[in-house]
Design a protein around this motif. Structure first.
Motif, PDB file in Angstrom:
ATOM      1  N   GLU A   1      23.277  -9.698 -15.539  1.00  0.00           N
ATOM      2  CA  GLU A   1      21.460  -8.453 -15.494  1.00  0.00           C
ATOM      3  C   GLU A   1      20.661  -9.322 -14.586  1.00  0.00           C
ATOM      4  O   GLU A   1      20.123  -7.765 -13.784  1.00  0.00           O
ATOM      5  CB  GLU A   1      20.844  -8.675 -17.234  1.00  0.00           C
ATOM      6  CG  GLU A   1      21.756  -8.493 -17.625  1.00  0.00           C
ATOM      7  CD  GLU A   1      21.255  -6.385 -17.800  1.00  0.00           C
ATOM      8  OE1 GLU A   1      20.859  -5.810 -17.285  1.00  0.00           O
ATOM      9  OE2 GLU A   1      22.559  -6.259 -18.098  1.00  0.00           O
ATOM     10  N   GLU A   2      20.926 -10.320 -14.135  1.00  0.00           N
ATOM     11  CA  GLU A   2      19.843 -10.314 -13.650  1.00  0.00           C
ATOM     12  C   GLU A   2      20.261 -10.423 -11.465  1.00  0.00           C
ATOM     13  O   GLU A   2      19.368  -9.356 -10.900  1.00  0.00           O
ATOM     14  CB  GLU A   2      19.067 -12.160 -13.618  1.00  0.00           C
ATOM     15  CG  GLU A   2      18.074 -12.198 -14.680  1.00  0.00           C
ATOM     16  CD  GLU A   2      18.782 -12.979 -15.403  1.00  0.00           C
ATOM     17  OE1 GLU A   2      20.231 -12.846 -15.041  1.00  0.00           O
ATOM     18  OE2 GLU A   2      18.295 -13.882 -16.446  1.00  0.00           O
ATOM     19  N   LEU A   3      21.385 -10.763 -11.560  1.00  0.00           N
ATOM     20  CA  LEU A   3      22.074 -10.344 -10.026  1.00  0.00           C
ATOM     21  C   LEU A   3      22.777  -9.086  -9.982  1.00  0.00           C
ATOM     22  O   LEU A   3      23.102  -8.515  -8.624  1.00  0.00           O
ATOM     23  CB  LEU A   3      22.865 -11.711  -9.815  1.00  0.00           C
ATOM     24  CG  LEU A   3      23.355 -12.994 -10.376  1.00  0.00           C
ATOM     25  CD1 LEU A   3      24.112 -13.445 -10.005  1.00  0.00           C
ATOM     26  CD2 LEU A   3      21.454 -12.737  -9.286  1.00  0.00           C
ATOM     27  N   ILE A   4      22.735  -8.650 -10.753  1.00  0.00           N
ATOM     28  CA  ILE A   4      23.959  -6.769 -10.844  1.00  0.00           C
ATOM     29  C   ILE A   4      22.933  -5.869 -11.978  1.00  0.00           C
ATOM     30  O   ILE A   4      22.650  -4.816 -10.941  1.00  0.00           O
ATOM     31  CB  ILE A   4      24.926  -7.164 -10.812  1.00  0.00           C
ATOM     32  CG1 ILE A   4      25.320  -8.310  -9.779  1.00  0.00           C
ATOM     33  CG2 ILE A   4      25.836  -5.493 -10.857  1.00  0.00           C
ATOM     34  CD1 ILE A   4      26.791  -8.548 -10.160  1.00  0.00           C
ATOM     35  N   GLY A   5      22.743  -5.433 -13.175  1.00  0.00           N
ATOM     36  CA  GLY A   5      22.369  -5.474 -13.561  1.00  0.00           C
ATOM     37  C   GLY A   5      22.846  -3.669 -13.069  1.00  0.00           C
ATOM     38  O   GLY A   5      23.900  -3.548 -13.378  1.00  0.00           O
ATOM     39  N   ASP A   6      21.782  -2.568 -12.970  1.00  0.00           N
ATOM     40  CA  ASP A   6      21.970  -0.475 -13.007  1.00  0.00           C
ATOM     41  C   ASP A   6      22.867  -1.158 -11.725  1.00  0.00           C
ATOM     42  O   ASP A   6      23.079   0.514 -11.662  1.00  0.00           O
ATOM     43  CB  ASP A   6      21.535  -0.149 -14.188  1.00  0.00           C
ATOM     44  CG  ASP A   6      21.338  -0.101 -15.442  1.00  0.00           C
ATOM     45  OD1 ASP A   6      22.279  -1.183 -15.398  1.00  0.00           O
ATOM     46  OD2 ASP A   6      20.724  -0.158 -15.866  1.00  0.00           O
ATOM     47  N   MET A   7      22.667  -1.893 -10.791  1.00  0.00           N
ATOM     48  CA  MET A   7      22.999  -1.404  -9.406  1.00  0.00           C
ATOM     49  C   MET A   7      23.688  -2.339  -9.449  1.00  0.00           C
ATOM     50  O   MET A   7      24.197  -3.479  -9.415  1.00  0.00           O
ATOM     51  CB  MET A   7      21.016  -1.895  -9.030  1.00  0.00           C
ATOM     52  CG  MET A   7      20.274  -0.632  -8.921  1.00  0.00           C
ATOM     53  SD  MET A   7      18.742  -0.719  -8.311  1.00  0.00           S
ATOM     54  CE  MET A   7      19.026  -0.421  -6.319  1.00  0.00           C
ATOM     55  N   PRO A   8      24.045  -2.062  -7.566  1.00  0.00           N
ATOM     56  CA  PRO A   8      25.153  -2.803  -7.190  1.00  0.00           C
ATOM     57  C   PRO A   8      24.022  -4.550  -7.342  1.00  0.00           C
ATOM     58  O   PRO A   8      23.371  -4.688  -6.842  1.00  0.00           O
ATOM     59  CB  PRO A   8      25.499  -2.224  -5.153  1.00  0.00           C
ATOM     60  CG  PRO A   8      25.093  -0.892  -5.434  1.00  0.00           C
ATOM     61  CD  PRO A   8      23.886  -0.444  -6.794  1.00  0.00           C
ATOM     62  N   VAL A   9      25.103  -5.474  -6.549  1.00  0.00           N
ATOM     63  CA  VAL A   9      24.693  -6.834  -6.552  1.00  0.00           C
ATOM     64  C   VAL A   9      23.198  -7.026  -5.730  1.00  0.00           C
ATOM     65  O   VAL A   9      23.644  -6.178  -4.491  1.00  0.00           O
ATOM     66  CB  VAL A   9      26.025  -7.475  -6.646  1.00  0.00           C
ATOM     67  CG1 VAL A   9      26.304  -7.672  -4.378  1.00  0.00           C
ATOM     68  CG2 VAL A   9      25.034  -9.099  -6.008  1.00  0.00           C
ATOM     69  N   LYS A  10      22.449  -7.536  -5.923  1.00  0.00           N
ATOM     70  CA  LYS A  10      21.415  -8.191  -5.321  1.00  0.00           C
ATOM     71  C   LYS A  10      21.912  -9.368  -3.838  1.00  0.00           C
ATOM     72  O   LYS A  10      22.136 -10.043  -4.583  1.00  0.00           O
ATOM     73  CB  LYS A  10      20.697  -8.333  -5.589  1.00  0.00           C
ATOM     74  CG  LYS A  10      20.211  -7.142  -6.985  1.00  0.00           C
ATOM     75  CD  LYS A  10      18.826  -7.950  -7.675  1.00  0.00           C
ATOM     76  CE  LYS A  10      18.279  -6.907  -8.742  1.00  0.00           C
ATOM     77  NZ  LYS A  10      19.696  -6.533 -10.015  1.00  0.00           N
ATOM     78  N   VAL A  11      21.373  -9.274  -2.953  1.00  0.00           N
ATOM     79  CA  VAL A  11      21.172  -9.524  -1.796  1.00  0.00           C
ATOM     80  C   VAL A  11      20.545 -11.414  -1.806  1.00  0.00           C
ATOM     81  O   VAL A  11      21.721 -12.479  -1.806  1.00  0.00           O
ATOM     82  CB  VAL A  11      21.149  -9.532  -0.554  1.00  0.00           C
ATOM     83  CG1 VAL A  11      19.461  -9.287  -0.345  1.00  0.00           C
ATOM     84  CG2 VAL A  11      21.084 -10.411   0.847  1.00  0.00           C
TER      85      VAL A  11
END
Length: 180
Positions: free
Chosen positions: A133-143
């Protein structure tokens, strides 16, 4: 990336007398670099607990706290973020302070380049799975995670507006990373 470049160079060299000399130098550098990264940049629950108990002001070749990291520099979020069966390579180590943020691209490259040991690779993937949830969630992976907030991003990035909280360079998503 330097580690991966050295591995690629090793594959491109011919094993003739001139190439062998360079191959030996590259192998020596690869061993030193992998040891350094695996020893000093790896963070898991065990290492986190060790850092928490570090003595400061140790200055010798036998010092456990090689970079004189101050235990009070551990961010509050790190203890909740770190899973029991997971770990990752931190982004930076400097005197008295570590950058404890999670950097996706660096950790994925560590796996792809074999800089991470098989155990570390599994731990990185376990961390991604447990913190989905923190790293990806509903969007592409966070940098990176977490994003720098308040005045911290201004100090570190020089008030660059492209690095505001959750922007592309400060914890935002990188759609290109999701296609890797």
């Amino acid at each position: 990336m330097f580690f991966m470049s050295l591995r690629c160079a090793l594959q491109l060299l011919k094993p003739d007398p001139e190439g062998k000399e360079f191959m030996e130098r590259i192998i020596k550098r690869l061993h030193a670099l992998s040891y350094h990264m695996r020893s000093h940049f790896w963070l898991d629950l065990k290492q986190l607990n060790d850092i928490y108990r570090f003595k400061t002001e140790e200055y010798s070749h036998t010092a456990v706290n090689k970079f004189n990291v101050i235990p009070d520099s551990l961010p509050d979020w790190i203890f909740d973020f770190m899973p029991h069966h997971g770990g990752y390579f931190i982004g930076n180590v400097s005197p008295a302070r570590m950058d404890f943020r999670w950097f996706c691209l660096g950790n994925c490259i560590a796996i792809l380049s074999c800089l991470a040991t098989p155990e570390q690779s599994v731990a990185i993937m376990d961390l991604i799975e447990s913190r989905w949830e923190e790293l990806i969630g509903d969007m592409p992976v966070k940098v990176c995670y977490p994003a720098l907030e308040t005045h911290e991003w201004r100090i570190i990035t020089g008030c660059d507006p492209k690095n505001t909280r959750w922007s592309y360079h400060n914890g935002g998503s990188w759609p290109v990373s999701s296609t890797m």
